[in-house]
Design a protein around this motif. Structure first.
Motif, PDB file in Angstrom:
ATOM      1  N   ARG A 236       8.232 -11.731   6.585  1.00  0.00           N
ATOM      2  CA  ARG A 236       9.458 -10.946   6.426  1.00  0.00           C
ATOM      3  C   ARG A 236       9.722 -10.621   4.956  1.00  0.00           C
ATOM      4  NH1 ARG A 236      12.069 -14.982  10.833  1.00  0.00           N
ATOM      5  NH2 ARG A 236      11.591 -13.734  12.700  1.00  0.00           N
ATOM      6  N   LEU A 237       9.428 -11.577   4.076  1.00  0.00           N
ATOM      7  CA  LEU A 237       9.569 -11.319   2.644  1.00  0.00           C
ATOM      8  C   LEU A 237       8.579 -10.254   2.204  1.00  0.00           C
ATOM      9  CD1 LEU A 237      10.790 -11.938  -0.106  1.00  0.00           C
ATOM     10  CD2 LEU A 237       9.216 -13.877  -0.310  1.00  0.00           C
ATOM     11  N   ALA A 238       7.345 -10.321   2.705  1.00  0.00           N
ATOM     12  CA  ALA A 238       6.337  -9.325   2.358  1.00  0.00           C
ATOM     13  C   ALA A 238       6.761  -7.927   2.806  1.00  0.00           C
ATOM     14  CB  ALA A 238       4.991  -9.693   2.987  1.00  0.00           C
ATOM     15  N   ARG A 239       7.283  -7.815   4.015  1.00  0.00           N
ATOM     16  CA  ARG A 239       7.748  -6.525   4.511  1.00  0.00           C
ATOM     17  C   ARG A 239       8.889  -5.979   3.652  1.00  0.00           C
ATOM     18  NH1 ARG A 239       9.441  -7.618  10.433  1.00  0.00           N
ATOM     19  NH2 ARG A 239       8.558  -9.708  10.369  1.00  0.00           N
ATOM     20  N   SER A 240       9.814  -6.870   3.338  1.00  0.00           N
ATOM     21  CA  SER A 240      10.998  -6.444   2.591  1.00  0.00           C
ATOM     22  C   SER A 240      10.637  -6.024   1.166  1.00  0.00           C
ATOM     23  CB  SER A 240      12.026  -7.574   2.571  1.00  0.00           C
ATOM     24  OG  SER A 240      12.403  -7.924   3.892  1.00  0.00           O
ATOM     25  N   LEU A 241       9.743  -6.768   0.525  1.00  0.00           N
ATOM     26  CA  LEU A 241       9.333  -6.407  -0.834  1.00  0.00           C
ATOM     27  C   LEU A 241       8.433  -5.174  -0.835  1.00  0.00           C
ATOM     28  CD1 LEU A 241       8.701  -9.897  -2.465  1.00  0.00           C
ATOM     29  CD2 LEU A 241      10.669  -8.378  -2.752  1.00  0.00           C
ATOM     30  N   ALA A 242       7.635  -4.989   0.207  1.00  0.00           N
ATOM     31  CA  ALA A 242       6.821  -3.773   0.310  1.00  0.00           C
ATOM     32  C   ALA A 242       7.715  -2.540   0.353  1.00  0.00           C
ATOM     33  CB  ALA A 242       5.940  -3.833   1.548  1.00  0.00           C
ATOM     34  N   HIS A 243       8.845  -2.665   1.024  1.00  0.00           N
ATOM     35  CA  HIS A 243       9.801  -1.569   1.086  1.00  0.00           C
ATOM     36  C   HIS A 243      10.293  -1.211  -0.309  1.00  0.00           C
ATOM     37  CE1 HIS A 243      13.296   0.371   3.440  1.00  0.00           C
ATOM     38  NE2 HIS A 243      12.177   0.917   3.859  1.00  0.00           N
ATOM     39  N   VAL A 244      10.579  -2.239  -1.121  1.00  0.00           N
ATOM     40  CA  VAL A 244      11.010  -2.021  -2.501  1.00  0.00           C
ATOM     41  C   VAL A 244       9.893  -1.382  -3.321  1.00  0.00           C
ATOM     42  CG1 VAL A 244      11.727  -3.185  -4.625  1.00  0.00           C
ATOM     43  CG2 VAL A 244      12.675  -3.909  -2.429  1.00  0.00           C
ATOM     44  N   ILE A 245       8.668  -1.891  -3.158  1.00  0.00           N
ATOM     45  CA  ILE A 245       7.530  -1.340  -3.901  1.00  0.00           C
ATOM     46  C   ILE A 245       7.347   0.138  -3.562  1.00  0.00           C
ATOM     47  CG2 ILE A 245       5.027  -1.456  -4.234  1.00  0.00           C
ATOM     48  CD1 ILE A 245       5.259  -4.495  -3.686  1.00  0.00           C
ATOM     49  N   ASN A 246       7.508   0.491  -2.300  1.00  0.00           N
ATOM     50  CA  ASN A 246       7.353   1.888  -1.889  1.00  0.00           C
ATOM     51  C   ASN A 246       8.406   2.803  -2.503  1.00  0.00           C
ATOM     52  OD1 ASN A 246       5.121   1.369  -0.291  1.00  0.00           O
ATOM     53  ND2 ASN A 246       6.288   1.193   1.610  1.00  0.00           N
ATOM     54  N   ILE A 247       9.525   2.237  -2.940  1.00  0.00           N
ATOM     55  CA  ILE A 247      10.600   3.058  -3.507  1.00  0.00           C
ATOM     56  C   ILE A 247      10.558   3.097  -5.030  1.00  0.00           C
ATOM     57  CG2 ILE A 247      13.114   3.284  -3.715  1.00  0.00           C
ATOM     58  CD1 ILE A 247      13.278   2.051  -0.882  1.00  0.00           C
ATOM     59  N   ILE A 248      10.440   1.935  -5.690  1.00  0.00           N
ATOM     60  CA  ILE A 248      10.526   1.937  -7.166  1.00  0.00           C
ATOM     61  C   ILE A 248       9.208   1.592  -7.854  1.00  0.00           C
ATOM     62  CG2 ILE A 248      12.982   1.380  -7.075  1.00  0.00           C
ATOM     63  CD1 ILE A 248      12.289  -1.454  -8.013  1.00  0.00           C
ATOM     64  N   ASP A 249       8.209   1.114  -7.114  1.00  0.00           N
ATOM     65  CA  ASP A 249       6.874   0.825  -7.649  1.00  0.00           C
ATOM     66  C   ASP A 249       6.935  -0.001  -8.938  1.00  0.00           C
ATOM     67  OD1 ASP A 249       4.134   0.822  -7.623  1.00  0.00           O
ATOM     68  OD2 ASP A 249       3.907   2.864  -8.388  1.00  0.00           O
TER      69      ASP A 249
END
Length: 303
Positions: A236-249
């Motif tokens: 769940r942490l990986a999914r949530s942080l991937a979402h952040v990476i996809n937005i602000i990289d």
């Protein structure tokens, strides 16, 4: 000079859900004094008195006056000037800055605790020199802050980086609608990834109430149920942080808060997030904080 008196110290206060900590730095950033007390639960007036007591105790011990910065869960509303969005709900709607200033008879800087955390780590901590840093608080609640070239982004709504009250991304059928959140919604990232959220997930799955520390101990001893709980949490942490990476990289993501002490996260999560990040490679680094659970209070002092 403030009110005719020289301000010798930078006093940072970290107002957390379970503890309030104060650190005293000189103007070169060297620590001279530190103390923490338990947060008065559900008691706004008691919280103000605890903060004021720490400031006065530091100044008495050190012999000088300090500039005061306070890192808080939530943020000051640009509209009302009062605190909002705090998981310590007794603070919401309260004139926190004005009440502390009235008691201390001086100006006080207030900032979101995750912004203080990312400021500390991006300035002289684990992410020093990185162009874009996402700072994460995984503690009683879940917060986030963004620093670009050493400057914290606040945004016109004072919510930049507040990922904890977005829904859990790529949720499974059994994760919907998700646990109720104090914000009035259900299934927020905070309800899954915070320390209480992790413990609650284990209790729902097994019927047993265990602290995060015990979960980790039992996982290391080979307990299947505890291993399953911590595996779900990491995904769940990986999914949530991937979402952040996809937005602000970001160049790097720094974890803070009590849950950041779980060593396996730094190994597991970067392996897991690759399947969710919209790129053929993930160069973002997941790193622990240089200053541990004191990074937020250092950032408050730098305010």
């Amino acid at each position: 000079m403030k009110n005719g008196r020289t301000e010798t110290w930078r006093l940072g206060v970290d107002l957390g859900g379970t503890k309030i900590e104060l650190i005293a730095l000189d103007h070169q950033g060297t620590e001279h004094w530190r103390q923490r007390v338990a947060t008065p639960q559900g008691d706004y007036a008691g919280t103000i008195e605890a903060i004021v007591g720490l400031v006065l105790a530091a100044e008495t011990a050190l012999g000088g006056r300090g500039r005061v910065g306070v890192g808080t869960p939530g943020a000051i509303s640009p509209t009302t000037g009062r605190l909002r969005n705090s998981n310590s709900t007794c603070l919401n709607g309260q004139p926190l800055r004005e009440d502390i200033e009235a008691r201390l008879q001086r100006p006080v800087q207030i900032a979101n605790d995750a912004n203080c955390f990312v400021l500390s780590e991006a300035t002289d901590g684990a992410a020093a020199g990185a162009e874009c840093v996402f700072g994460v608080i995984l503690g009683t609640g879940v917060g986030g802050g963004i620093a670009v070239r050493g400057q914290v982004l606040n945004g016109p709504n004072a919510i930049a980086g507040e990922w904890g009250h977005n829904p859990l991304p790529w949720s499974n059928v059994d994760e919907n609608p998700g646990p109720a959140c104090y914000c009035g919604k259900a299934g927020c990232i905070e309800t899954w990834l915070s320390g209480p959220g992790l413990a609650a997930d284990h209790q729902r799955a097994t019927g047993f109430s265990l602290s995060v520390e015990i979960l980790v101990e039992r996982m290391k001893a080979g307990d299947v149920a505890c291993t399953a709980t911590l595996t779900r949490h990491a995904d769940r942490l990986a999914r949530s942080l991937a979402h952040v990476i996809n937005i602000i990289d970001p160049d790097c993501i720094v974890l803070g808060g009590g849950v950041s002490n779980l060593a396996h996260l730094y190994e597991w999560v970067p392996t897991l997030w690759e399947q969710y990040v919209f790129s053929d490679c993930v160069r973002t680094r997941l790193i622990p904080p240089k200053y541990g659970d004191s990074s937020g209070v250092r950032g408050a002092a730098w305010l």
